[in-house]
Structures are given as C-alpha cells and as structure tokens.
Design a protein around this motif. Structure first.
Motif, PDB file in Angstrom:
ATOM      1  N   PRO A   1      -3.849   8.020  -1.685  1.00 26.05           N
ATOM      2  CA  PRO A   1      -2.468   7.792  -1.502  1.00 26.05           C
ATOM      3  C   PRO A   1      -2.173   7.674  -0.273  1.00 26.05           C
ATOM      4  CG  PRO A   1      -2.753   9.763  -3.010  1.00 26.05           C
ATOM      5  CD  PRO A   1      -4.284   9.494  -2.336  1.00 26.05           C
TER       6      PRO A   1
ATOM      7  N   ARG B   1       0.945  -1.203  -0.016  1.00 25.42           N
ATOM      8  CA  ARG B   1      -0.129  -0.074   0.014  1.00 25.42           C
ATOM      9  C   ARG B   1       0.815   1.331   0.181  1.00 25.42           C
ATOM     10  NH1 ARG B   1      -4.781  -1.447  -2.196  1.00 25.42           N
ATOM     11  NH2 ARG B   1      -4.966  -3.585  -1.362  1.00 25.42           N
ATOM     12  N   GLY B   2       2.110   1.228   0.014  1.00 22.73           N
ATOM     13  CA  GLY B   2       3.001   2.411  -0.283  1.00 22.73           C
ATOM     14  C   GLY B   2       3.393   2.829   0.663  1.00 22.73           C
TER      15      GLY B   2
ATOM     16  N   ARG C   1      11.044  -0.855   0.653  1.00 28.49           N
ATOM     17  CA  ARG C   1      10.988   0.554   1.556  1.00 28.49           C
ATOM     18  C   ARG C   1      10.701  -0.437   2.848  1.00 28.49           C
ATOM     19  NH1 ARG C   1       6.499   4.099  -1.103  1.00 28.49           N
ATOM     20  NH2 ARG C   1       6.890   5.425   1.044  1.00 28.49           N
TER      21      ARG C   1
ATOM     22  N   THR D   1      -0.087   0.155  -4.624  1.00 25.11           N
ATOM     23  CA  THR D   1      -0.185   1.580  -4.636  1.00 25.11           C
ATOM     24  C   THR D   1       0.984   2.223  -5.488  1.00 25.11           C
ATOM     25  OG1 THR D   1      -1.128   1.642  -2.564  1.00 25.11           O
ATOM     26  CG2 THR D   1       0.140   3.691  -3.358  1.00 25.11           C
ATOM     27  N   PRO D   2       1.064   3.177  -6.508  1.00 24.38           N
ATOM     28  CA  PRO D   2       2.168   3.612  -7.115  1.00 24.38           C
ATOM     29  C   PRO D   2       3.455   3.716  -6.328  1.00 24.38           C
ATOM     30  CG  PRO D   2       0.287   4.595  -8.130  1.00 24.38           C
ATOM     31  CD  PRO D   2      -0.452   3.845  -6.826  1.00 24.38           C
ATOM     32  N   GLY D   3       4.534   3.391  -6.387  1.00 22.94           N
ATOM     33  CA  GLY D   3       5.796   3.736  -5.592  1.00 22.94           C
ATOM     34  C   GLY D   3       5.969   2.569  -4.706  1.00 22.94           C
ATOM     35  N   ALA D   4       4.982   1.666  -4.442  1.00 18.20           N
ATOM     36  CA  ALA D   4       5.172   0.580  -3.542  1.00 18.20           C
ATOM     37  C   ALA D   4       6.432  -0.385  -3.854  1.00 18.20           C
ATOM     38  CB  ALA D   4       3.853  -0.117  -3.219  1.00 18.20           C
ATOM     39  N   SER D   5       7.262  -0.620  -3.009  1.00 16.13           N
ATOM     40  CA  SER D   5       8.293  -1.660  -3.066  1.00 16.13           C
ATOM     41  C   SER D   5       8.581  -2.196  -1.874  1.00 16.13           C
ATOM     42  CB  SER D   5       9.538  -0.490  -3.486  1.00 16.13           C
ATOM     43  OG  SER D   5      10.688  -1.371  -3.669  1.00 16.13           O
TER      44      SER D   5
END
Length: 329
Positions: A324, A29-30, A70, A63-67
């Motif tokens: 977001p 979920r980012g 992190r 979610t965009p940018g989720a990785s």
C-alpha cells in the motif's frame, strides 16, 4: 539527517507534460497529491490531463482507494510542499531557475521528505548548490510518459546522502517504477544519451539518402526496437553468441562491431535536413494528431508491459503484489 518520512502525500512542482504525467501516476498509486505551477491555466490543463490519462494509467495497476479527487492544486509553492512526504520537481531545464527553486522547496518542505528532480540534463550537484539540506535531494528522472513507462534514473549530487539514494530507490520500486542507480553524474544521465546516440545515426542515414524518414523509423521499431522492448543489448548479445553465449559473442562478433563504430556518422544539422525530417514525419503521421498518436503509443506500451509482467520477474511488481502507498520509505 532525519529518517525519511513514510509517504502519504506527494507534491508536484511544475505541471507541464512530465509533471502532469507524474501526478497521474501518483494518484493512480493511491497518494494524495498537491500540485503547484504559476501558469494561469495550469490547474485546468493538469486536471484535463489526469482525466484523459487515467484509464491508461489505471490499466497498468490501480491501488485501492485511488482517485483523481485526491488531487489538489495551489499556486503557492510553499503551501504545496509544506506537508509533503515526497516532492517531484518538474520545472523548466534552466539552472538559473532550478537552483533557487530547489533552495525554496528545501526551506519549505518537512526535513524528513525526499526532494527529487525530474531534470533530464542538469546534474543534482548543480541543482542542490543553495539548499540548506542538500543531503535529501536527488535526481529522479523518468522516461516519458511517467504514468506508463517504468524507468526512473536515480542519481545523487556530491552532497546527496546514501540514505536518500536508498530511500528514493525503495520508494520508486514500491510504486511500480523500475529505478536504476547511476553511480556517477553526467549531463543527460543515461537513457537520453543512449537515445541520442541512436538518433544521431538515424539522422545521418536520412541525410545521406540511405533511408527516408518512415523507413528509418521502421528500421528501429520493427527490428532492434522490438527486441529492446523485452531485453537489453547485453542479454541480446548473450543470445546472439549461441551456445557460447556472451563470451563467444565478445570473442568472435564484437571485434567486427568495434570496427563498424568508425563508420558511424555525425550529421550536420542543416535547415535542409530539418525540413526533410519535418516533412517526412508529417507524411508518416498521415494526418493523425499528436494526441491520437500518443494514445496509440500508450495503448501499445500498456499492452507490452502486461506481456512483460507475465515473463519477466525482474520487472516492476504487478499491482496485486505492491505494498500500500502508506508503506513507502
């Protein structure tokens, strides 16, 4: 108390099966996630879990940018929660451990952060007993596995503030969970009590020789379980009442159901019954490992959630409709 912080960073305290699954969900979920656990192999096990679960979790909504990059890990509890905006605690179910642990988390976490416990049986009134800021502590009990199953039971303790309840409910909704607010504390919360009531009768039927283990599983999963996957019992009884709906059901069918409650059994859990269940389950598993069965379960759950998203507007929002991560409570 201070207004709750917008959520950017989540701390995971305890990285067993539930904690690792929560970590996967928050990463997908980012969020930035910091995890902590004192076990010497905890970090390796956590990263392995996230890697294995990533695709199934991401298929539900990424979610965009989720990785997974992190994710950070430390064995230092205070360091893990020092800059957390939301804490999800998943320590073993022992009050003598959770009470001082929550007090330390409370002391080390920024004042505006919510501290949630995944506890499945201990009430928040017990857990928050030694906290200096108990008003920001709350139960956020998931259903396993949290990175797939949306349900979260939210229940406060005697010192939990209404603002914290609202904040937790809002946050979980924003990350595509399906939170329900329990108005009263009780051991086991709600979902596990419902689950235990059903399993008690299943075990009774097995003990009485009415069914073998595999058939008892089929009786649930291929019958009422299929319907429960799309509607709860009250709505289903509304349909069962025909044109008269729930009122007709209550007038004509409910009395018979109430009478049948007296016939439900309470099995005596003997060593023989244990062996019967264990043997039956292993036969039903047919040599497939726990991991293989879990992967099959998760794939079917993901598919069911995709179908529900098409038909049920009351369910968790789709990934496209989500806010977001930084716009949490």
């Amino acid at each position: 108390m201070n207004a709750h912080r917008p959520v950017h960073r989540v701390a995971i305290v305890g990285t067993g099966t539930i904690g690792a699954s929560w970590a996967t969900h928050y990463l997908v979920r980012g969020f930035d996630v910091t995890a902590t656990d004192p076990a010497p192999t905890a970090e390796a096990a956590l990263r392995s879990y996230v890697e294995a679960a990533w695709d199934s979790a991401a298929s539900i909504g990424l979610t965009p940018g989720a990785s997974p990059d992190r994710l950070s890990f430390t064995t230092d509890l205070r360091q893990a929660v020092a800059d957390a905006d939301f804490v999800q605690e998943n320590a073993p179910e022992r009050p003598e451990l959770k009470v001082p642990l929550f007090a330390e988390i409370d002391d080390a976490t920024p004042p505006g952060a919510i501290i949630a416990s995944s506890s499945s049986g201990i009430t928040m009134s017990v857990i928050q007993a030694e906290c200096r800021r108990p008003e920001r502590t709350v139960i956020g009990h998931p259903f396993n596995p949290p990175h797939i199953v949306p349900l979260v039971e939210v229940v406060g303790g005697t010192k939990t503030s209404p603002e914290t309840i609202r904040g937790a409910m809002s946050f979980y909704k924003a990350i595509s969970k399906k939170p329900i607010h329990l108005k009263k504390e009780l051991p086991g919360h709600v979902a596990n009590r419902i689950q235990a009531a059903l399993y008690r009768e299943v075990v009774h039927l097995v003990q009485e020789g009415v069914l073998d283990v595999a058939d008892s599983d089929d009786a649930v999963s291929w019958g009422p379980g299929l319907r429960w996957g799309v509607m709860g019992p009250h709505l289903l009884w509304h349909l069962g009442g025909g044109e008269g709906g729930i009122e007709h059901f209550m007038d004509t069918l409910m009395p018979r159901m109430v009478a049948s409650w007296q016939e439900l059994g309470t099995p005596e859990f003997t060593p023989e019954l244990k062996e019967k269940i264990v043997g039956g389950v292993l036969e039903e598993a047919g040599g497939r490992s726990v991991g293989e069965l879990a992967a099959r379960r998760d794939a079917m759950l993901s598919a069911l959630l995709a179908v529900r998203a098409q038909y049920d507007p009351s369910g968790p929002p789709s990934a496209a409709a989500e806010q977001p991560a930084q716009e949490g409570p």
